[in-house]
Design an enzyme around this catalytic site. Structure first.
Site, PDB file in Angstrom:
ATOM      1  N   SER A   1       0.141   9.572  -3.009  1.00  2.00           N
ATOM      2  CA  SER A   1      -1.131   9.394  -3.720  1.00  2.00           C
ATOM      3  C   SER A   1      -1.929  10.680  -3.940  1.00  2.00           C
ATOM      4  CB  SER A   1      -1.998   8.374  -2.972  1.00  2.00           C
ATOM      5  OG  SER A   1      -2.304   8.867  -1.692  1.00  2.00           O
TER       6      SER A   1
ATOM      7  N   THR B   1      -4.719   1.860  -9.218  1.00  2.00           N
ATOM      8  CA  THR B   1      -5.716   2.931  -9.144  1.00  2.00           C
ATOM      9  C   THR B   1      -6.453   3.138 -10.461  1.00  2.00           C
ATOM     10  OG1 THR B   1      -5.944   5.346  -8.912  1.00  2.00           O
ATOM     11  CG2 THR B   1      -3.816   4.564  -9.613  1.00  2.00           C
TER      12      THR B   1
ATOM     13  N   PHE C   1       0.826  -1.225   0.000  1.00  2.00           N
ATOM     14  CA  PHE C   1       0.000   0.000   0.000  1.00  2.00           C
ATOM     15  C   PHE C   1       0.855   1.269   0.000  1.00  2.00           C
ATOM     16  CE2 PHE C   1      -2.414  -3.295   2.187  1.00  2.00           C
ATOM     17  CZ  PHE C   1      -3.634  -3.227   1.556  1.00  2.00           C
TER      18      PHE C   1
ATOM     19  N   TYR D   1       0.960  10.673 -10.951  1.00  2.00           N
ATOM     20  CA  TYR D   1       0.517   9.676  -9.967  1.00  2.00           C
ATOM     21  C   TYR D   1       0.033   8.416 -10.688  1.00  2.00           C
ATOM     22  CZ  TYR D   1      -2.712   7.260  -6.862  1.00  2.00           C
ATOM     23  OH  TYR D   1      -3.385   6.279  -6.174  1.00  2.00           O
TER      24      TYR D   1
HETATM   25  N1  UFG Z   1     -14.501  17.549  -5.239  1.00  2.00           N
HETATM   26  C1  UFG Z   1     -15.140  18.755  -5.026  1.00  2.00           C
HETATM   27  N2  UFG Z   1     -14.746  19.502  -3.943  1.00  2.00           N
HETATM   28  C2  UFG Z   1     -13.758  19.093  -3.088  1.00  2.00           C
HETATM   29  C3  UFG Z   1     -13.111  17.858  -3.324  1.00  2.00           C
HETATM   30  C4  UFG Z   1     -13.518  17.114  -4.411  1.00  2.00           C
HETATM   31  O1  UFG Z   1     -16.026  19.150  -5.766  1.00  2.00           O
HETATM   32  O2  UFG Z   1     -13.430  19.834  -2.149  1.00  2.00           O
HETATM   33  C5  UFG Z   1     -14.925  16.727  -6.379  1.00  2.00           C
HETATM   34  C6  UFG Z   1     -13.799  16.431  -7.352  1.00  2.00           C
HETATM   35  O3  UFG Z   1     -13.695  17.448  -8.314  1.00  2.00           O
HETATM   36  C7  UFG Z   1     -14.249  15.098  -7.926  1.00  2.00           C
HETATM   37  C8  UFG Z   1     -15.018  14.425  -6.781  1.00  2.00           C
HETATM   38  O4  UFG Z   1     -15.331  15.488  -5.878  1.00  2.00           O
HETATM   39  O5  UFG Z   1     -15.140  15.320  -8.968  1.00  2.00           O
HETATM   40  C9  UFG Z   1     -14.204  13.396  -6.052  1.00  2.00           C
HETATM   41  O6  UFG Z   1     -12.946  13.961  -5.737  1.00  2.00           O
HETATM   42  P1  UFG Z   1     -11.879  13.241  -4.810  1.00  2.00           P
HETATM   43  O7  UFG Z   1     -10.722  14.157  -4.679  1.00  2.00           O
HETATM   44  O8  UFG Z   1     -12.551  12.764  -3.566  1.00  2.00           O
HETATM   45  O9  UFG Z   1     -11.482  11.954  -5.626  1.00  2.00           O
HETATM   46  P2  UFG Z   1     -10.915  11.822  -7.121  1.00  2.00           P
HETATM   47  O10 UFG Z   1     -12.032  11.275  -7.936  1.00  2.00           O
HETATM   48  O11 UFG Z   1     -10.245  13.023  -7.608  1.00  2.00           O
HETATM   49  O12 UFG Z   1      -9.730  10.816  -6.872  1.00  2.00           O
HETATM   50  C10 UFG Z   1      -9.865   9.439  -6.842  1.00  2.00           C
HETATM   51  C11 UFG Z   1      -8.722   8.862  -6.006  1.00  2.00           C
HETATM   52  C12 UFG Z   1      -7.400   9.120  -6.663  1.00  2.00           C
HETATM   53  C13 UFG Z   1      -7.457   8.614  -8.077  1.00  2.00           C
HETATM   54  C14 UFG Z   1      -8.615   9.232  -8.817  1.00  2.00           C
HETATM   55  C15 UFG Z   1      -8.743   8.690 -10.215  1.00  2.00           C
HETATM   56  O13 UFG Z   1      -8.742   9.434  -4.721  1.00  2.00           O
HETATM   57  O14 UFG Z   1      -6.395   8.440  -5.961  1.00  2.00           O
HETATM   58  O15 UFG Z   1      -9.814   8.944  -8.143  1.00  2.00           O
HETATM   59  O16 UFG Z   1      -9.055   9.746 -11.072  1.00  2.00           O
HETATM   60  F1  UFG Z   1      -6.320   8.973  -8.717  1.00  2.00           F
END
Ligand code: UFG
Length: 319
Positions: free
Chosen positions: A74, A114, A70, A138
């Protein structure tokens, strides 16, 4: 089995380590605590606090049946700003691990890959045969490790499984998500509900989705842990299997905020903000292969359950 869990003091690693201990495995956690927490190492696991690249050869010399890997950097945004941290911290470190495993004949590996290895999808749900075109260092670093693992399986008989996580959320009792720099949606929204943040920013309301906000596939960390135990059992010498893991349905940012309001009873102010660079509009996993080949059955796919467990954890930390 006697197992090494790298990164077992982090969010997903600690939950999986707790499941492994509960299942009766002999678990050693190796973690440098750069982002993990010592008190997240489950009771019943041995703990080695050390840098993986430096220590893994000596640790594996003790004789292990397998490794769950793990430990990694990230953060997508950080990987764009400081790619060197990702090529070194993920790729070089994993190479050290693979070499130590080869040297000490450690036969099984389950690796945290991922959804970011796919990049912007051409089709959803995303299957494992989708093109892999990561849009940030990443995802590229994780894909490079997947390729390395595949070649070690063929050449050196490693029994390996890469699990490509979609959006991991929820908690397992006292084991949950607590990053110093929090970027993930659900913990951020719950920080608002617990009073440590004023509002959630919604990154873009003009996406080509039903309500204009991004859609993601949220998987409960306990379901994810179940998949790791199954992967460990099903790993076959000379084969590198890759499985996508999600709950199979998508929820928009708005739907997540609504679910958090319902669970917490807090109004949770949400404010519109610009799109975040590198975000795809929709990411949904096809987990059919994991179901068919591993017999995986996710059971906590309901958004209210996922958010409810994360909320219990957040409250226990802020109480
Ligand atoms: N979002 C918001 N406001 C915030 C945080 C997130 O609107 O404050 C939105 C993001 O734009 C996204 C969704 O919520 O549309 C989810 O965002 P996260 O950051 O929770 O997760 P991600 O989808 O960006 O990331 C996840 C994993 C990563 C991986 C990615 C693949 O956490 O490790 O999916 O694209 F790389």
């Amino acid at each position: 089995m006697k197992l090494l869990v790298t990164g077992g003091a982090g969010y997903v690693g600690s939950v999986c380590a707790a499941h492994l201990v509960d299942a009766g495995h002999d678990v050693t956690v190796l973690d440098d605590l750069s982002t993990g927490h010592k008190d997240a190492v489950p009771d019943g696991a041995r703990f080695v606090e050390a840098d993986l690249a430096d220590a893994v050869d000596e640790v594996l010399a003790d004789g292990f049946d397998g490794v769950l890997h793990f430990a990694a950097k990230s953060l997508v945004g950080e990987s764009v700003q400081r790619p060197e941290l990702y090529w070194n911290g993920n790729v070089v470190t994993s190479f050290r691990l693979l070499e130590a495993m080869r040297r000490h004949r450690t036969r099984r590996l389950v690796f945290s890959s991922t959804a970011a290895t796919y990049g912007e999808p051409e089709q959803v749900p995303i299957r494992e045969d989708a093109p892999t075109r990561p849009t940030n260092p990443y995802g590229a670093s994780k894909l490079a490790i997947d390729h390395a693992i595949g070649s070690y399986a063929v050449a050196h008989g490693l029994a390996a499984v890469s699990l490509r996580y979609f959006n991991v959320a929820g908690a397992h009792g006292r084991f949950g998500e607590r990053h110093t720099v929090e970027t993930h949606l659900i913990p951020i929204v719950l920080q608002v509900a617990s009073g440590t943040r004023e509002a959630v920013q919604v990154y873009g309301e003009d996406w080509p989705t039903p309500d204009g906000t991004c859609v993601r596939d949220y998987i409960h960390v306990d379901d994810l842990a179940d998949a790791h135990l199954l992967a460990l059992e099903h790993a076959q010498p000379g084969r590198h299997a890759i499985y996508n893991l999600g709950s199979g349905s998508g929820f928009s940012v708005r739907e997540v905020v609504e679910a958090c309001r319902a669970v917490t009873g807090h109004p949770i102010p949400a404010v519109a903000a610009p799109r975040r660079a590198g975000d795809p509009a929709v990411l949904i996993a096809s987990s059919e292969a994991a179901k068919a080949e591993l017999g995986w059955r996710p059971s906590r796919t309901d958004l209210a359950t996922i958010v409810g467990d994360a909320w219990e954890f957040t409250r226990s930390r802020t109480a």
